[in-house]
Each structure stands twice: as C-alpha cells, then as structure tokens.
Design an enzyme around this catalytic site. Structure first.
Site, PDB file in Angstrom:
ATOM      1  N   ASP A  75      40.570  45.889  40.007  1.00 39.23           N
ATOM      2  CA  ASP A  75      41.512  46.582  40.881  1.00 39.23           C
ATOM      3  C   ASP A  75      42.776  46.853  40.067  1.00 39.23           C
ATOM      4  OD1 ASP A  75      42.986  44.241  40.794  1.00 39.23           O
ATOM      5  OD2 ASP A  75      42.529  43.642  42.841  1.00 39.23           O
ATOM      6  N   SER A  76      43.661  47.667  40.621  1.00 37.84           N
ATOM      7  CA  SER A  76      44.785  48.167  39.820  1.00 37.84           C
ATOM      8  C   SER A  76      46.019  47.288  39.859  1.00 37.84           C
ATOM      9  CB  SER A  76      45.173  49.563  40.312  1.00 37.84           C
ATOM     10  OG  SER A  76      45.691  49.479  41.632  1.00 37.84           O
ATOM     11  N   GLY A  77      46.007  46.244  40.687  1.00 35.06           N
ATOM     12  CA  GLY A  77      47.185  45.413  40.842  1.00 35.06           C
ATOM     13  C   GLY A  77      48.049  45.817  42.015  1.00 35.06           C
ATOM     14  N   GLY A  78      47.708  46.927  42.679  1.00 39.30           N
ATOM     15  CA  GLY A  78      48.510  47.390  43.809  1.00 39.30           C
ATOM     16  C   GLY A  78      48.593  46.375  44.938  1.00 39.30           C
ATOM     17  N   ASP A 130      47.970  52.323  43.463  1.00 36.62           N
ATOM     18  CA  ASP A 130      48.341  52.762  44.800  1.00 36.62           C
ATOM     19  C   ASP A 130      49.352  51.798  45.404  1.00 36.62           C
ATOM     20  OD1 ASP A 130      46.531  50.621  45.012  1.00 36.62           O
ATOM     21  OD2 ASP A 130      45.922  51.228  47.024  1.00 36.62           O
ATOM     22  N   GLY A 134      44.154  49.204  51.840  1.00 38.39           N
ATOM     23  CA  GLY A 134      45.103  49.027  52.923  1.00 38.39           C
ATOM     24  C   GLY A 134      44.513  48.501  54.208  1.00 38.39           C
ATOM     25  N   HIS A 189      27.113  27.891  47.383  1.00 40.60           N
ATOM     26  CA  HIS A 189      26.415  28.177  48.645  1.00 40.60           C
ATOM     27  C   HIS A 189      26.954  29.446  49.294  1.00 40.60           C
ATOM     28  CE1 HIS A 189      24.738  27.795  52.673  1.00 40.60           C
ATOM     29  NE2 HIS A 189      25.955  28.144  53.075  1.00 40.60           N
ATOM     30  N   ASP A 217      34.419  43.455  48.251  1.00 43.55           N
ATOM     31  CA  ASP A 217      34.860  42.254  47.546  1.00 43.55           C
ATOM     32  C   ASP A 217      35.761  41.478  48.478  1.00 43.55           C
ATOM     33  OD1 ASP A 217      37.977  42.131  46.428  1.00 43.55           O
ATOM     34  OD2 ASP A 217      37.323  44.132  47.017  1.00 43.55           O
TER      35      ASP A 217
END
Length: 376
Positions: free
Chosen positions: A92-95, A146, A221, A340, A271
């Site tokens: 992911d971009s860190g947004g 974003d 979001g 598990h 995720d």
C-alpha cells in the site's frame, strides 16, 4: 500483469479469476496476509509458505520506508529477497498510515508532512516520492498515493479530499512513467477510489479511476468505522462502475462476514490485520463462529478448535491446550492462534472460489454468514 475471469456466480456478482504476475499466479477471490514490516506477525516464512500457503502478501510503504529504510531494501535486491519470499507482494502507499497519524501530520496539495512514530523525525510523502519508494521496495503490485478520509466525514471535506486524491493519481502516473523497474520484473499499479460514504462521490471517483486505465483498481476509505451496511452500499456503487475485466481490491477489509458479503458484490482481493491481531488477543475465527480461547469454559475442552473438524493448517491442538498457553502467557499460544486464523481466512476465500465455480456460492455464503456470526 494478466487477469483472466474464470467463472461468474449466477446469483450474485461474485467471480473467480486468476491474476498472473512475474512472481506467479494468484487465484481470486484472495485474502492477503498483512506483512507490515516485512514480517507477518508471529509467523515464520516457512510456516507462511507451507502451512497457510497464500499466493500474495502485503507490505507497508510507510513502515518499510522508516525501517529498515529503502537503502537497505535496495542493497538487498528488494523486499522479496530481503525477507526470503518468492511469491507475490503488494504494497500500500502509506496513505492509510498517514491518515491514522492525524495528530502528527499535515496534508497539503504538495503532499503530506508527518512525524515518525519511531523517533519523532519529520518526513514528507508526495505522489512522486511514494512511487519512487515503492519502486525501490519492489512489490509486484503498488498503490497510488491517496488521502483516506475518516468516518464520519463532512461532505465538503470528502469532496475536496477526493479531488485531491485524483490530482495525486495523475501525478503518480506521470512520475511512474519515468521510473524504470529495478529488479528485473514488472510492477503493476492500482489507483484508489475514495469518496467516503457518499454515493455520488463514490460514483464520481469510480468513473475517474476507471478512466485512468490501470491494470487493476482499488477501493479505499472503507473499514474506518462506518456500519457494515454503508460499506456494502459503497462497494456496490463502485463495483457497478469499475471494469469487469480488471481485478478489484477492497483495502483493509475485514471480518470473515465482510469478506463474503463483498465477494458477493464483485470484489476479488482483500487484506486486513484482523486475523493476526485478534489471534494475539485470543480471538479465533471458525466456520461456526468466533471463540475467545481465554474463557474458562475451554479449560477442559480437548476437542479441536473448529468443531467442524476442518484442518485449515497442520495443527493438532485442543482448545484446552491453546487456552493453557494463553493463560501461561506462552508465545507459542499466539503463534498457533495466528496460524489458525490465517489458515481459516485462506480456507474461506478458497472455498468461496470453489463455490463460485460450482455455481453454488450464494446459498453457501448465506449459510456461512449466519454460522460465523455466532459467539461460541
């Protein structure tokens, strides 16, 4: 990247597909275990590969940028080699992490200035340098930079934020075109739909993102505190617009029930930290409902963790033994619980795929949602 639709469910928007990159084929629907800092918490790479067996895992640009830092990852030959993982990785971009640092960041048109949670040092993320960072990390799928809006969110703020996310997307694409691949394999770029919980904004953002022509698309979001019904409503609006012939990734979602309901709405990729985080707190997911393994009721229960007798992974431990490990504060308990839960999530999406291909997904999904809502 190549995306092939295999089968659509006749009674919902669910679909089974394959997504192929230079690091292998991903069968969808898929859940991506979260490996925030080049590690899925509590799980050795050998167990991750051989027991849980995901086609793809997730890494986090914000955390990897701060530690171990991109210079170390580049010297190692990229994240795959650094963590000894030869399958797919998405970053992911860190947004979202910047969003979660609300008291320690300032958002402007140029980008975001934020304070490190590690040492208090200041850093700036822009659409351009986030593309450079993700090139250096070397994930197979990388995300646009974003702004993730909070819930609840004022309409005017959500609209301004969405338009800025679109402008940032254009800057990401322009800069990415100038950056060569670093490690001999391709990276695929996904833009992100925003718009909070406003249907008109979500539709407008989905149109903008679809017109960008990327090889895959994401929805951001959501799973930020809104009711599940609003999440589903926004997903339905967006999936009706995003192209059918490209993968759709719903970021940060969610519970097993959330996952099944969103598969039914046409989502392919998920995720969430929930299976690993909840496992460390003693909360286990099963096909019959969730279990707080620390409860005294399991003290002398020598049955398997899941009453259905499913073996998600090669674990042969009773509820009583696992409870004992938690009560004794043994790390092994958290490790077993994590394996598990991740095993269960992988079983869930793979069984969903099997049911889609068989044409029986909707009936199976409705039954599973009722079962998994139980507190055992």
């Amino acid at each position: 990247m190549k995306f092939d639709l295999i089968k659509k469910d006749p009674n919902s928007k669910a679909r089974a597909a394959t997504l192929t990159t230079d690091h292998g084929t991903i069968e969808t629907p898929i859940f991506m275990p979260v490996g925030t800092v080049a590690s899925v918490k509590g799980v050795h790479q050998r167990e991750l590969r051989d027991e849980i067996n995901p086609d793809i895992i997730l890494g986090n640009t914000y955390h990897l940028y701060l530690r171990p830092q991109t210079k170390i990852l580049e010297a190692a030959g990229g994240l795959h080699k650094f963590m000894n993982w030869d399958r797919n990785i998405l970053t992911d971009s860190g947004g979202y992490q910047v969003y979660s640092l609300s008291s320690n960041r300032k958002i402007k048109e140029e980008g975001v200035k934020f304070k490190s949670h590690i040492d208090g040092s200041y850093h700036v993320f822009t659409p351009e340098n986030v593309m450079e960072i993700q090139r250096t990390i070397g994930a197979d799928i990388i995300m646009a930079f974003d702004e993730c809006t909070p819930y609840p969110c004022d309409y005017r703020y959500a609209k301004r934020s969405m338009h800025m996310t679109h402008r940032w997307l254009d800057r990401c694409i322009t800069h990415l075109d100038k950056l060569p691949f670093k490690y001999g394999y391709e990276q695929s770029f996904f833009p992100i739909v925003q718009g909070s919980t406003y249907k008109d904004l979500r539709a407008q953002s989905a149109e903008y993102i679809a017109n960008a022509g990327a090889v895959g698309n994401a929805i951001g979001g959501l799973s930020v505190g809104e009711p599940a019904e609003e999440m589903y409503a926004m997903t339905e609006v967006v999936t009706a617009i995003l192209p059918e012939d490209k993968p759709r990734y719903l970021m940060g979602v969610g519970t097993p029930i959330n996952i099944l309901e969103n598969i039914a709405l046409g989502i392919d990729m998920f995720d969430c930290v929930m299976p690993t985080r909840n496992a460390r707190n003693g909360m286990l997911f099963t096909a019959h409902g969730s279990i707080n393994i620390k409860n005294k009721k399991w003290e002398a229960d020598f049955s398997p963790v899941d009453e259905m007798g499913h073996t998600w992974v090669d674990l042969e431990y009773s509820k009583a033994y696992l409870r004992h490990l938690f009560v004794a504060n043994e790390y092994l308990g958290k490790q077993i619980a994590t394996i598990h839960n991740l095993g269960f999530y992988m079983w869930l999406v793979r069984e969903a795929r099997r049911q889609i291909i068989a044409g029986t997904f909707r009936e199976w999904k409705d039954k599973m949602v009722v079962q998994m809502n139980n507190k055992l």
